[in-house]
Enzyme design. Sequence first.
Site: not given
Ligand code: IMP
Ligand code: MG
Length: 176
Positions: A96-97, A100, A149, A162
């Site tokens: 995963e990238d 959050d 961010f 990206r």
């Molecule tokens: P979560 O953990 O379900 O809240 O979601 C994570 C997703 O939120 C990631 O896969 C990203 O697509 C997006 N995301 C969260 N923080 C960032 C950021 O700082 N930059 C870009 N995308 C983010």
């Molecule tokens: Mg994402």
Amino acid sequence: MEKYYRQTVSAEEIQARVKELGQQITRDYQGKSPVIICMLKGAVYFFADLTKHIDLPIMIDFARLSSYRNGTVSGEMQVIADITTDIKNKDVIIVEDIIDSGKTLSYFIKMLEKHNPASIKICAFLDKKERREVDIKVDYVGFDIPNYFVIGYGLDYAEKYRDLPFLAEVLDPAKL
Ligand code: IMP
Ligand code: MG
């Protein structure tokens, strides 16, 4: 353009860390053949670089989930593309990238568990621990980052940036 974001991790630092993670996974999965799942779209660059440093007979697959977001409140999860690999009794690594809130991955893990894999581990390029809402164990982390961010190396701002080879903090979203 450049003054609206500030580089926080260089391309060279990213590549060095990704190599380390690949080598660590190689050691941890000796004798195994893990299925490595790329979470689209954000993990695409990380996944491509990471898997080149994993010296194991891996299989790869892709998944894409999206949460309907109402402003910053993430709502219902939608599966846009699911994996097609049979993961029963397989060791799975989700790439995963960024983690959050943790909601996306916790939802996806529940989906995968229904197929009875041998194990599931998570490898995230970035971890924003401060933002965590659901408890989730991240096994491999590229970099821990504070709550700002970021864009680049797969991460987007409104689907752009990206392709930047480095990680950058957004300074002025209105001007991006
Ligand atoms: P979560 O953990 O379900 O809240 O979601 C994570 C997703 O939120 C990631 O896969 C990203 O697509 C997006 N995301 C969260 N923080 C960032 C950021 O700082 N930059 C870009 N995308 C983010
Ligand atoms: Mg994402």
